[in-house]
Design an enzyme around this catalytic site. Structure first.
Site, PDB file in Angstrom:
ATOM      1  N   GLU A 239       2.273  14.995  -4.132  1.00  0.00           N
ATOM      2  CA  GLU A 239       3.341  14.023  -4.416  1.00  0.00           C
ATOM      3  C   GLU A 239       3.953  14.335  -5.772  1.00  0.00           C
ATOM      4  O   GLU A 239       3.242  14.699  -6.718  1.00  0.00           O
ATOM      5  CB  GLU A 239       2.814  12.576  -4.486  1.00  0.00           C
TER       6      GLU A 239
ATOM      7  N   GLU B 293      -5.566   9.196  -3.851  1.00  0.00           N
ATOM      8  CA  GLU B 293      -5.650   8.563  -5.170  1.00  0.00           C
ATOM      9  C   GLU B 293      -6.826   7.592  -5.290  1.00  0.00           C
ATOM     10  O   GLU B 293      -6.637   6.375  -5.411  1.00  0.00           O
ATOM     11  CB  GLU B 293      -4.336   7.846  -5.486  1.00  0.00           C
TER      12      GLU B 293
HETATM   13  C1  FCB Z   1       1.649   7.076  -5.329  1.00  0.00           C
HETATM   14  C2  FCB Z   1       1.243   6.651  -3.940  1.00  0.00           C
HETATM   15  C3  FCB Z   1       2.391   6.614  -2.966  1.00  0.00           C
HETATM   16  C4  FCB Z   1       3.650   6.067  -3.608  1.00  0.00           C
HETATM   17  C5  FCB Z   1       3.951   6.797  -4.896  1.00  0.00           C
HETATM   18  C6  FCB Z   1       5.215   6.349  -5.565  1.00  0.00           C
HETATM   19  O1  FCB Z   1       0.752   6.561  -6.261  1.00  0.00           O
HETATM   20  O2  FCB Z   1       0.269   7.515  -3.433  1.00  0.00           O
HETATM   21  O3  FCB Z   1       1.981   5.884  -1.843  1.00  0.00           O
HETATM   22  O4  FCB Z   1       3.512   4.719  -3.773  1.00  0.00           O
HETATM   23  O5  FCB Z   1       2.889   6.635  -5.782  1.00  0.00           O
END
Ligand code: FCB
Length: 426
Positions: free
Chosen positions: A340, A161
């Site tokens: 994610e 990110e």
């Molecule tokens: C993302 C992050 C991860 C976690 C999730 C909820 O932005 O990469 O580390 O905090 O959100």
């Protein structure tokens, strides 16, 4: 209509974690130092021992394998591997060799992120992302770690990110070093892009040629609040360019475009990805004029439109955005992974609903032509959620406070059944 939506054979199923959030005792990075100042973490906690995953990784991967996972996404902790500038700790590299070995021994594919939010203290002291030298430091770190782990890693991710440091650390001032300055944020954004390119090249030089190297991009799905308003549409486009667009443009074309540069060409950046990881959580409805601070932008909704928000984070649950972002990324012509996607809640019915409605969108993206190779739920276990502390429950596995006992939640078994079937109910 088929009752099951089947995924391709060999599709990777897993969950994600990051070092600082689960390992415990990451005492040598900028987050740890910031936590010790006090007053920054919403629930008053510090990361501390976290899940003690640094010592209990074997048990955690055994559990993940029992839950049917075929892959894991982890990150390595830069501040352990290079505790002082230029000094690499072979014992820590051995540790991560053992970690990747354990994942493999349990029949899963290790996918590894090199930089997930934390800097070693020595980097932070010299300005962190603001110091242009961070590009070379990260390239050297990538090269050393790539040499040490290269034969064990299935997919490499350079940076997690990249827009979070500029946005949250340097514009909103909510992550260390808590700056609110657009000019500095843009310089940081530029460095994250250049660092990615340098890390990509460093890894490609040392890792097996067949191991893909990519970047993990978080992409909120932005829409104009009023689709009929030209001003809202223009604002949504502009914000999407700031958050999502110019970065993808950079790795695809090699150009560091505004808003983080004046159109300079960065050598070696063009095409610097063999895969893209998408972190997807939510939609953002954008209104002209931006935000005046009187409302939480994440809670803006259209009058009369039903919307569901996750109870602990307050993020809108909007599965179609996952499909649409995958289809957008598919245009870049490289394999994709959902690195994610998850729901922080203690309501297992809500988590159990969240999983299939998102997986159906992944399936729909594949049907529409996106080359999606895997899905990683955030997170394998409850962990230290950055500025929110321990109050958020993203885990497939609950971690009992105090004893740190691991207890798979009901949704972990639902996920296991999906993995076993390699399909999601239609
Ligand atoms: C993302 C992050 C991860 C976690 C999730 C909820 O932005 O990469 O580390 O905090 O959100």
């Amino acid at each position: 209509m088929a009752s099951q939506l089947e995924f391709t054979r060999g599709f990777l199923w897993g969950a994600a974690t990051s070092s600082h959030q689960v390992e415990g005792n990451c005492t040598n990075n900028n987050w740890w130092a910031w936590e010790q100042e006090g007053g920054h973490i919403a629930d008053g906690s510090v990361s501390g021992l976290a899940c003690d995953h640094y010592r209990r990784f074997e048990e955690d991967f055994r559990l993940a394998a029992e839950l049917g996972h075929t892959a894991q996404r982890i990150s390595v902790e830069w501040s352990r591997i290079e505790p002082e500038e230029g000094r690499f700790d072979e014992r820590e590299l051995d540790h991560y060799r053992a970690v990747c070995g354990a994942i493999r021994r349990h029949g899963m594919a290790p996918t590894v992120t090199l930089h997930h939010f934390t800097h070693p203290v020595w980097v932070a002291r010299q300005g962190g992302w603001e110091n242009p030298r961070v590009v070379d430091w990260l390239a050297r770190f990538a090269e050393r770690t790539g040499r040490a782990l290269g034969d064990r890693v299935a997919v490499w991710w350079t940076i997690n990110e990249p827009m979070v440091a500029p946005l949250v650390g340097y514009l909103l001032g909510a992550h260390p070093p808590c700056v609110r300055d657009l000019g500095r944020a843009l310089a940081v954004a530029r460095h994250t892009l250049l660092a990615h390119g340098a890390m990509y090249r460093a890894l490609k030089a040392v890792a097996p040629a067949t191991t893909p190297v990519g970047i993990v991009h978080n992409m909120m799905y932005l829409e104009p609040l009023d689709p009929g308003s030209a001003a809202d549409r223009a604002e949504a486009e502009q914000q999407d360019w700031f958050l999502n667009g110019w970065y993808l443009h950079g790795i695809a074309t090699g150009e560091v475009a505004p808003p983080a540069g004046g159109g300079e060409e960065a050598p070696g950046l063009r095409g610097s990805f063999d895969a893209i990881g998408l972190n997807y959580y939510s939609r953002l409805l954008v209104r002209a004029g931006g935000f005046d601070g009187s409302e939480n932008p994440l809670l803006v909704r259209r009058p009369g439109e039903r919307a569901e928000f996750t109870d602990e984070m307050g993020w809108e649950v909007h599965p179609p955005g996952l499909r649409l972002q995958l289809l957008r990324l598919a245009k870049l012509g490289k394999p994709l992974y959902v690195t994610e996607n998850g729901h922080a809640t203690l309501d297992e019915d809500a988590r159990a609903r969240y999983l299939p409605i998102h997986l159906r969108e992944v399936h729909a993206a594949i049907t529409a032509g996106a080359d999606v190779r895997g899905y990683f739920y955030w997170s394998l276990m409850d962990n230290f959620e950055w500025g929110e502390g321990y109050a958020k429950h993203f885990g497939l596995i609950a971690i009992e406070p105090g004893t740190l006992a691991r207890r798979p939640r009901p949704a972990a078994y639902l996920y296991r059944d999906i993995i076993r079937a390699n399909a999601v109910p239609a």
